[in-house]
Design a protein around this motif. Sequence first.
Motif, mmCIF file in Angstrom:
data_model
loop_
_atom_site.group_PDB
_atom_site.id
_atom_site.type_symbol
_atom_site.label_atom_id
_atom_site.label_comp_id
_atom_site.label_asym_id
_atom_site.label_seq_id
_atom_site.Cartn_x
_atom_site.Cartn_y
_atom_site.Cartn_z
ATOM 1 N N UNK A 192 -1.004 -5.153 9.089
ATOM 2 C CA UNK A 192 -2.339 -5.326 7.855
ATOM 3 C C UNK A 192 -2.677 -3.680 7.240
ATOM 4 N N UNK A 193 -2.310 -3.276 6.154
ATOM 5 C CA UNK A 193 -1.937 -1.936 5.440
ATOM 6 C C UNK A 193 -2.854 -1.788 3.565
ATOM 7 N N UNK A 194 -3.712 -0.918 4.168
ATOM 8 C CA UNK A 194 -4.811 -0.689 2.703
ATOM 9 C C UNK A 194 -4.330 0.857 2.326
ATOM 10 N N UNK A 195 -4.916 0.432 1.028
ATOM 11 C CA UNK A 195 -4.688 1.598 -0.544
ATOM 12 C C UNK A 195 -4.549 1.843 -1.082
ATOM 13 N N UNK A 196 -4.620 3.046 -1.903
ATOM 14 C CA UNK A 196 -5.367 3.261 -2.955
ATOM 15 C C UNK A 196 -4.599 2.763 -4.318
ATOM 16 N N UNK A 214 -1.239 5.449 0.316
ATOM 17 C CA UNK A 214 -2.294 5.457 1.661
ATOM 18 C C UNK A 214 -2.855 6.327 1.464
ATOM 19 N N UNK A 215 -2.371 7.909 1.003
ATOM 20 C CA UNK A 215 -2.980 9.065 0.845
ATOM 21 C C UNK A 215 -3.077 9.692 -0.411
ATOM 22 N N UNK A 216 -4.116 10.201 -0.633
ATOM 23 C CA UNK A 216 -5.172 10.390 -2.511
ATOM 24 C C UNK A 216 -5.615 11.774 -2.226
ATOM 25 N N UNK A 217 -5.597 12.910 -3.099
ATOM 26 C CA UNK A 217 -5.980 13.581 -3.191
ATOM 27 C C UNK A 217 -6.553 13.600 -4.910
ATOM 28 N N UNK A 218 -7.429 13.870 -4.873
ATOM 29 C CA UNK A 218 -8.890 13.921 -6.021
ATOM 30 C C UNK A 218 -8.292 15.338 -6.918
ATOM 31 N N UNK A 219 -7.768 15.330 -7.829
ATOM 32 C CA UNK A 219 -6.890 16.089 -8.622
ATOM 33 C C UNK A 219 -7.789 16.127 -10.147
ATOM 34 N N UNK A 237 -6.924 6.290 2.285
ATOM 35 C CA UNK A 237 -7.586 4.655 2.336
ATOM 36 C C UNK A 237 -7.305 3.920 3.667
ATOM 37 N N UNK A 238 -5.490 4.523 4.290
ATOM 38 C CA UNK A 238 -5.941 3.952 5.481
ATOM 39 C C UNK A 238 -6.451 4.515 6.901
ATOM 40 N N UNK A 239 -7.344 4.437 7.352
ATOM 41 C CA UNK A 239 -7.577 4.689 8.334
ATOM 42 C C UNK A 239 -6.671 5.030 9.591
ATOM 43 N N UNK A 240 -6.067 3.691 9.956
ATOM 44 C CA UNK A 240 -4.846 3.533 11.562
ATOM 45 C C UNK A 240 -3.765 4.529 11.444
ATOM 46 N N UNK A 241 -4.088 5.903 10.243
ATOM 47 C CA UNK A 241 -3.584 6.936 10.381
ATOM 48 C C UNK A 241 -4.060 7.974 11.328
ATOM 49 N N UNK A 242 -5.343 7.761 10.926
ATOM 50 C CA UNK A 242 -6.346 8.847 11.509
ATOM 51 C C UNK A 242 -7.061 8.023 12.776
#
Length: 290
Positions: A192-196, A214-219, A237-242
């Motif tokens: 189950x994966x979340x993303x932006x 899965x992880x984005x930087x707002x530039x 976006x995917x908190x299972x990384x942390x």
Amino acid sequence: MSAAGEQRGASPFGRGAVLGVLLVGFTAFIALLYFIGAGDTGGRERSGAAHAAANGLNGYAGLVELLDAEGYEVERSRSLQGLDTSGLLILTPTPYTDAEEFARILQDREYVGPTLVIMPKWLTGTPGSNVVEEDADRMQNDWVSLVAANATSWTEELPAPFNFTHKFEALEDDESPYFEGLGFSGELPTSSVLYAEENPAHETIIADAAGHALVINVVGEEGTEYYENAHWTMFVAEPDLMNNYGLADPARAATALAIVREAGYGDINSVTFDMTLNGYGNSVNLLTLA
């Protein structure tokens, strides 16, 4: 005065007993004042929610310990004053966070310091009766069972350049929940994966096998004031990384450290975990100031 009157007027307690009761009461009162002043009124952090003091699979107590072991100056903040840190601020909003209020926090941070936002994911419950005895013996009262994964809709209501669509994807059995970025790679703990969704104002930091962010930087948009001068805001976006679930794997733990380093420009050593968004905010009182 008669003997009967003297007997009726005598205290049923000795002088030593009365002094003992007063001493115990006074000590308890002083202890109460201390814990109120210190902001410790007991048990409020054990709600099963995803915050920096939670030991459940969806919590971030493991990340706090990991960063502390790596030499970071780590603080769990229950005060709104913690949002003003010039160090890295880590926010762990809930699925019910007010988008307008959250946007104000992000905008206020633009010229104060970098911000890392770890999005919510899991609907949780209490562990069932099928827990084996050896696990039940060591189970803590904020442990959870993961019921279902959900994307968050309020991110679409954020103003530019922060807004994005948070998406959910359930991988097929033959698909791997692979991730790669910042020089690390591995597998997520579930399919189950979340993303932006892709946004031209965002830079993908970590992606899955399908290229989802899965992880984005707002530039921001090139040429804008935000692009030129604002501090970074990074969304996981995917908190299972942390979260605690993710940190059980060495590859994901190393990736979590890399995300924190990247969000803090590689040299910021101070990290503040906000807990006010999770309902653990304390107002400053005279006892605290004392």
